[in-house]
Design an enzyme around this catalytic site. Structure first.
Site, PDB file in Angstrom:
ATOM      1  N   ASP A 176      71.842  67.483  46.521  1.00  0.00           N
ATOM      2  CA  ASP A 176      70.906  68.563  46.211  1.00  0.00           C
ATOM      3  C   ASP A 176      70.888  68.693  44.694  1.00  0.00           C
ATOM      4  OD1 ASP A 176      69.711  71.022  45.643  1.00  0.00           O
ATOM      5  OD2 ASP A 176      70.614  72.039  47.349  1.00  0.00           O
ATOM      6  N   VAL A 177      69.699  68.563  44.075  1.00  0.00           N
ATOM      7  CA  VAL A 177      69.639  68.547  42.614  1.00  0.00           C
ATOM      8  C   VAL A 177      69.981  69.892  41.985  1.00  0.00           C
ATOM      9  CG1 VAL A 177      68.024  66.616  42.481  1.00  0.00           C
ATOM     10  CG2 VAL A 177      67.137  68.970  42.598  1.00  0.00           C
ATOM     11  N   ASN A 229      62.235  63.191  40.829  1.00  0.00           N
ATOM     12  CA  ASN A 229      61.099  63.582  41.658  1.00  0.00           C
ATOM     13  C   ASN A 229      61.357  64.845  42.465  1.00  0.00           C
ATOM     14  OD1 ASN A 229      58.569  63.049  43.343  1.00  0.00           O
ATOM     15  ND2 ASN A 229      60.185  62.938  44.902  1.00  0.00           N
ATOM     16  N   TYR A 288      55.337  77.887  40.908  1.00  0.00           N
ATOM     17  CA  TYR A 288      55.190  76.427  40.863  1.00  0.00           C
ATOM     18  C   TYR A 288      54.522  75.923  39.579  1.00  0.00           C
ATOM     19  CZ  TYR A 288      54.068  71.688  42.489  1.00  0.00           C
ATOM     20  OH  TYR A 288      53.955  70.329  42.610  1.00  0.00           O
ATOM     21  N   LYS A 315      56.394  73.555  36.717  1.00  0.00           N
ATOM     22  CA  LYS A 315      55.928  72.229  36.311  1.00  0.00           C
ATOM     23  C   LYS A 315      55.620  72.180  34.814  1.00  0.00           C
ATOM     24  CE  LYS A 315      56.342  70.145  40.219  1.00  0.00           C
ATOM     25  NZ  LYS A 315      57.393  69.103  40.391  1.00  0.00           N
ATOM     26  N   THR A 362      50.530  63.078  50.845  1.00  0.00           N
ATOM     27  CA  THR A 362      51.898  63.083  51.357  1.00  0.00           C
ATOM     28  C   THR A 362      51.951  63.869  52.665  1.00  0.00           C
ATOM     29  OG1 THR A 362      52.471  65.105  50.167  1.00  0.00           O
ATOM     30  CG2 THR A 362      52.790  63.005  49.003  1.00  0.00           C
TER      31      THR A 362
END
Length: 281
Positions: free
Chosen positions: A66-67, A93, A159, A163, A194
């Site tokens: 988990d980043v 990513n 979000y 980004k 996706t």
């Protein structure tokens, strides 16, 4: 390209179990790289590797990480570097969004979660891979932004902010680590087909707002992003750093998608709705 230019190189792809991450891993492996993918769900990682085209010169391994967990990021970086004895490329990513809604209605904890996953997750990946990249004699780090990082996206909460943060993190890193031979760039995808975007009905106003505002009149594929990531990791991009490269069919030339129909009743949303009926406006 399939000329094996990454043979003998090692790369780490976070969020590599699905969609764009899996496509990046396959594109790198197809050029001969030894790739380590990581994510939070081992079943997805194993399934992704099993679905990859076997006809490539490299190999793909996995590690659960988990980043947002620093110890797990350390372990993932070390696993990727140990595969060949060095680490030459990273695709950060892993990321994601949250619930849709107007800014005045955002839950603070959810807002922080999205920022943590995207910005802090990318930072931790950078923090613990840069020493390996430097030790290998220089390498390439690719962050994953979004069209939302530069074009307003109604009701997307944290979000777009996250980004945009990734993009500036990448620029600063390029400046700081350029003298050490490490390059930093970001990819900013638009609508990519996706598994997440498959939940968006193709006969909806939201989907139409994407297509109407995309000059090429279609949506992208994960392999499109994978090809760009491979280029940015590879030697052909040796003189490119500190850049955010859009891969969106030209969507960034216009306005972002209109997700108003996905948001519940709100005095502010209702007040803006009359101005949002025409996606091309």
């Amino acid at each position: 390209m399939t000329d094996g230019v990454l043979t003998g190189k090692a790369a780490l792809v976070t969020g590599g179990g699905t969609g764009i991450g899996a496509a990046c891993a396959q594109a790198l492996a197809a050029e001969g790289a030894t790739v380590t993918i990581c994510g939070r769900t081992e079943e997805k990682l194993v399934a992704a590797i099993a679905e990859m085209t076997p006809a490539f010169g490299g190999s793909v391994n996995h590690v659960v990480a988990d980043v947002t967990n620093e110890d797990q990021v350390v372990a993932a970086a070390e696993a990727a570097a140990s595969a060949t004895g060095s680490l030459d490329g990273v695709v950060a990513n892993a990321g994601g969004g949250g619930a849709l809604g107007p800014l005045h209605g955002q839950d603070a904890d959810e807002f922080r979660r999205v920022l943590d996953l995207n910005v802090t997750g990318t930072l931790l990946t950078l923090k613990h891979t840069v020493p390996h990249l430097i030790a290998s004699g220089g390498g390439s780090f690719v962050g994953m932004s979004s069209i939302a990082g530069s074009v307003s996206h109604l009701w997307f909460g944290a979000y777009p902010v996250a980004k945009a943060g990734i993009e500036h993190l990448i620029r600063n890193a390029a400046d700081e680590y350029g003298p050490l031979g490490v390059r930093f760039n970001a990819i900013a995808p638009g609508f990519i087909a996706t598994e997440i975007m498959e939940h968006l009905p193709r006969d909806s106003d939201v989907y139409d707002s994407y297509i109407t505002n995309t000059p090429l009149g279609d949506v992208g594929e994960p392999s499109d992003v994978g090809a760009l990531a491979r280029f940015l990791i590879g030697p052909e991009s040796r003189w490119i750093t500190g850049q955010v490269i859009a891969i969106d069919g030209g969507h960034g030339l216009r306005r972002g998608p209109d997700f108003t129909s996905f948001v519940g009743p709100s005095p502010i949303v209702d007040a803006t709705a009359p101005h949002r009926k025409d996606p091309a406006s």
